[in-house]
Design a protein around this motif. Sequence first.
Motif, PDB file in Angstrom:
ATOM      1  N   ILE A  93      25.395 -39.638   1.582  1.00 51.96           N
ATOM      2  CA  ILE A  93      25.973 -38.562   2.386  1.00 51.96           C
ATOM      3  C   ILE A  93      24.920 -38.093   3.383  1.00 51.96           C
ATOM      4  CG2 ILE A  93      27.556 -37.773   0.586  1.00 51.96           C
ATOM      5  CD1 ILE A  93      25.657 -35.339   0.223  1.00 51.96           C
ATOM      6  N   VAL A  94      25.396 -37.493   4.463  1.00 56.41           N
ATOM      7  CA  VAL A  94      24.486 -36.924   5.457  1.00 56.41           C
ATOM      8  C   VAL A  94      23.844 -35.690   4.837  1.00 56.41           C
ATOM      9  CG1 VAL A  94      24.305 -35.883   7.750  1.00 56.41           C
ATOM     10  CG2 VAL A  94      25.895 -37.776   7.361  1.00 56.41           C
ATOM     11  N   ALA A  95      22.521 -35.623   4.895  1.00 55.44           N
ATOM     12  CA  ALA A  95      21.780 -34.504   4.320  1.00 55.44           C
ATOM     13  C   ALA A  95      21.929 -33.257   5.190  1.00 55.44           C
ATOM     14  CB  ALA A  95      20.296 -34.866   4.203  1.00 55.44           C
ATOM     15  N   SER A  96      21.811 -32.101   4.557  1.00 60.66           N
ATOM     16  CA  SER A  96      21.787 -30.829   5.283  1.00 60.66           C
ATOM     17  C   SER A  96      20.389 -30.651   5.859  1.00 60.66           C
ATOM     18  CB  SER A  96      22.061 -29.673   4.326  1.00 60.66           C
ATOM     19  OG  SER A  96      23.409 -29.413   4.241  1.00 60.66           O
ATOM     20  N   LEU A  97      20.327 -30.342   7.132  1.00 62.13           N
ATOM     21  CA  LEU A  97      19.040 -30.148   7.791  1.00 62.13           C
ATOM     22  C   LEU A  97      18.990 -28.772   8.428  1.00 62.13           C
ATOM     23  CD1 LEU A  97      18.785 -33.554   9.674  1.00 62.13           C
ATOM     24  CD2 LEU A  97      17.660 -32.951   7.545  1.00 62.13           C
ATOM     25  N   SER A  98      17.819 -28.174   8.392  1.00 64.96           N
ATOM     26  CA  SER A  98      17.626 -26.903   9.084  1.00 64.96           C
ATOM     27  C   SER A  98      17.474 -27.176  10.576  1.00 64.96           C
ATOM     28  CB  SER A  98      16.367 -26.203   8.555  1.00 64.96           C
ATOM     29  OG  SER A  98      15.213 -26.917   8.980  1.00 64.96           O
ATOM     30  N   THR A  99      17.578 -26.144  11.369  1.00 70.83           N
ATOM     31  CA  THR A  99      17.400 -26.283  12.817  1.00 70.83           C
ATOM     32  C   THR A  99      16.027 -26.855  13.137  1.00 70.83           C
ATOM     33  OG1 THR A  99      18.859 -24.397  13.168  1.00 70.83           O
ATOM     34  CG2 THR A  99      17.451 -25.039  15.015  1.00 70.83           C
ATOM     35  N   ASN A 100      14.988 -26.389  12.437  1.00 72.20           N
ATOM     36  CA  ASN A 100      13.638 -26.911  12.675  1.00 72.20           C
ATOM     37  C   ASN A 100      13.537 -28.389  12.341  1.00 72.20           C
ATOM     38  OD1 ASN A 100      12.673 -24.468  13.598  1.00 72.20           O
ATOM     39  ND2 ASN A 100      11.920 -23.825  11.588  1.00 72.20           N
ATOM     40  N   GLU A 101      14.177 -28.804  11.251  1.00 73.31           N
ATOM     41  CA  GLU A 101      14.157 -30.225  10.881  1.00 73.31           C
ATOM     42  C   GLU A 101      14.860 -31.055  11.940  1.00 73.31           C
ATOM     43  OE1 GLU A 101      14.130 -30.291   6.036  1.00 73.31           O
ATOM     44  OE2 GLU A 101      15.938 -29.536   7.020  1.00 73.31           O
ATOM     45  N   ILE A 102      15.982 -30.571  12.433  1.00 73.38           N
ATOM     46  CA  ILE A 102      16.704 -31.302  13.472  1.00 73.38           C
ATOM     47  C   ILE A 102      15.853 -31.427  14.725  1.00 73.38           C
ATOM     48  CG2 ILE A 102      18.689 -31.193  15.057  1.00 73.38           C
ATOM     49  CD1 ILE A 102      20.229 -29.868  12.682  1.00 73.38           C
ATOM     50  N   LEU A 103      15.166 -30.371  15.099  1.00 70.40           N
ATOM     51  CA  LEU A 103      14.326 -30.401  16.305  1.00 70.40           C
ATOM     52  C   LEU A 103      13.188 -31.410  16.190  1.00 70.40           C
ATOM     53  CD1 LEU A 103      14.226 -26.606  17.202  1.00 70.40           C
ATOM     54  CD2 LEU A 103      15.510 -28.430  18.352  1.00 70.40           C
ATOM     55  N   GLU A 104      12.737 -31.688  14.965  1.00 70.19           N
ATOM     56  CA  GLU A 104      11.687 -32.698  14.773  1.00 70.19           C
ATOM     57  C   GLU A 104      12.165 -34.084  15.166  1.00 70.19           C
ATOM     58  OE1 GLU A 104      10.038 -32.696  10.833  1.00 70.19           O
ATOM     59  OE2 GLU A 104       9.827 -30.533  10.833  1.00 70.19           O
ATOM     60  N   TYR A 105      13.469 -34.350  15.039  1.00 72.81           N
ATOM     61  CA  TYR A 105      14.018 -35.676  15.312  1.00 72.81           C
ATOM     62  C   TYR A 105      14.436 -35.857  16.762  1.00 72.81           C
ATOM     63  CZ  TYR A 105      14.083 -36.326  10.295  1.00 72.81           C
ATOM     64  OH  TYR A 105      13.717 -36.452   8.987  1.00 72.81           O
ATOM     65  N   VAL A 106      14.575 -34.750  17.498  1.00 69.80           N
ATOM     66  CA  VAL A 106      15.074 -34.837  18.877  1.00 69.80           C
ATOM     67  C   VAL A 106      13.944 -35.199  19.820  1.00 69.80           C
ATOM     68  CG1 VAL A 106      16.178 -33.558  20.734  1.00 69.80           C
ATOM     69  CG2 VAL A 106      16.886 -33.205  18.370  1.00 69.80           C
ATOM     70  N   GLY A 127      14.750 -38.335   5.168  1.00 69.06           N
ATOM     71  CA  GLY A 127      15.386 -37.068   4.808  1.00 69.06           C
ATOM     72  C   GLY A 127      16.716 -36.812   5.491  1.00 69.06           C
ATOM     73  N   LEU A 128      17.251 -37.816   6.166  1.00 69.48           N
ATOM     74  CA  LEU A 128      18.513 -37.649   6.884  1.00 69.48           C
ATOM     75  C   LEU A 128      19.736 -37.970   6.017  1.00 69.48           C
ATOM     76  CD1 LEU A 128      17.487 -39.178  10.307  1.00 69.48           C
ATOM     77  CD2 LEU A 128      17.841 -36.775   9.775  1.00 69.48           C
ATOM     78  N   VAL A 129      19.524 -38.738   4.957  1.00 70.56           N
ATOM     79  CA  VAL A 129      20.611 -39.174   4.071  1.00 70.56           C
ATOM     80  C   VAL A 129      20.207 -38.887   2.641  1.00 70.56           C
ATOM     81  CG1 VAL A 129      21.786 -41.259   3.198  1.00 70.56           C
ATOM     82  CG2 VAL A 129      21.466 -40.955   5.642  1.00 70.56           C
ATOM     83  N   THR A 130      21.187 -38.525   1.820  1.00 71.22           N
ATOM     84  CA  THR A 130      20.968 -38.303   0.398  1.00 71.22           C
ATOM     85  C   THR A 130      21.910 -39.208  -0.373  1.00 71.22           C
ATOM     86  OG1 THR A 130      20.465 -35.985   0.820  1.00 71.22           O
ATOM     87  CG2 THR A 130      21.018 -36.558  -1.438  1.00 71.22           C
ATOM     88  N   PHE A 131      21.398 -39.848  -1.415  1.00 73.19           N
ATOM     89  CA  PHE A 131      22.253 -40.665  -2.278  1.00 73.19           C
ATOM     90  C   PHE A 131      22.644 -39.840  -3.491  1.00 73.19           C
ATOM     91  CE2 PHE A 131      20.468 -44.076   0.228  1.00 73.19           C
ATOM     92  CZ  PHE A 131      21.524 -44.974   0.313  1.00 73.19           C
ATOM     93  N   ILE A 132      23.939 -39.817  -3.771  1.00 68.51           N
ATOM     94  CA  ILE A 132      24.462 -39.087  -4.921  1.00 68.51           C
ATOM     95  C   ILE A 132      25.172 -40.088  -5.827  1.00 68.51           C
ATOM     96  CG2 ILE A 132      26.084 -37.313  -5.686  1.00 68.51           C
ATOM     97  CD1 ILE A 132      25.523 -35.839  -3.103  1.00 68.51           C
ATOM     98  N   ARG A 133      24.826 -40.046  -7.104  1.00 70.90           N
ATOM     99  CA  ARG A 133      25.404 -40.970  -8.071  1.00 70.90           C
ATOM    100  C   ARG A 133      26.928 -40.894  -8.036  1.00 70.90           C
ATOM    101  NH1 ARG A 133      23.304 -40.730 -14.093  1.00 70.90           N
ATOM    102  NH2 ARG A 133      21.419 -40.986 -12.879  1.00 70.90           N
ATOM    103  N   ASN A 134      27.545 -42.044  -8.034  1.00 71.65           N
ATOM    104  CA  ASN A 134      29.000 -42.215  -8.032  1.00 71.65           C
ATOM    105  C   ASN A 134      29.690 -41.748  -6.748  1.00 71.65           C
ATOM    106  OD1 ASN A 134      28.884 -43.261 -10.665  1.00 71.65           O
ATOM    107  ND2 ASN A 134      29.046 -41.223 -11.527  1.00 71.65           N
ATOM    108  N   ARG A 135      28.928 -41.335  -5.753  1.00 69.23           N
ATOM    109  CA  ARG A 135      29.517 -40.944  -4.465  1.00 69.23           C
ATOM    110  C   ARG A 135      28.958 -41.777  -3.328  1.00 69.23           C
ATOM    111  NH1 ARG A 135      29.833 -35.099  -2.613  1.00 69.23           N
ATOM    112  NH2 ARG A 135      31.164 -36.100  -1.088  1.00 69.23           N
ATOM    113  N   GLY A 136      27.757 -42.280  -3.495  1.00 66.78           N
ATOM    114  CA  GLY A 136      27.126 -43.044  -2.431  1.00 66.78           C
ATOM    115  C   GLY A 136      26.258 -42.173  -1.556  1.00 66.78           C
TER     116      GLY A 136
END
Length: 70
Positions: free
Chosen positions: A57-70, A46-55
């Motif tokens: 990108i870094v996904a938008s994460l909530s503060t709670n989601e970020i804290l799960e990775y720290v 859930g850290l990266v999103t693939f977008i057609r014709n763009r490749g």
Amino acid sequence: AITLRDAIVDGLLPAGEVLRQDEIATRFEVSKIPVREALKRLEAEGLVTFIRNRGAIVASLSTNEILEYV
């Protein structure tokens, strides 16, 4: 050594930042193949999103989601 995952979680690569495989490969001194695999793994986390014709990108994460990775 900082990893691509660390750079995203630590905010060094902000949400919406386009992740260019060739630039990442050069930065980490690897070929594009492991970069492609890493991006797919980061997409599964859930850290990266693939977008057609763009490749990838870094996904938008909530503060709670970020804290799960720290």
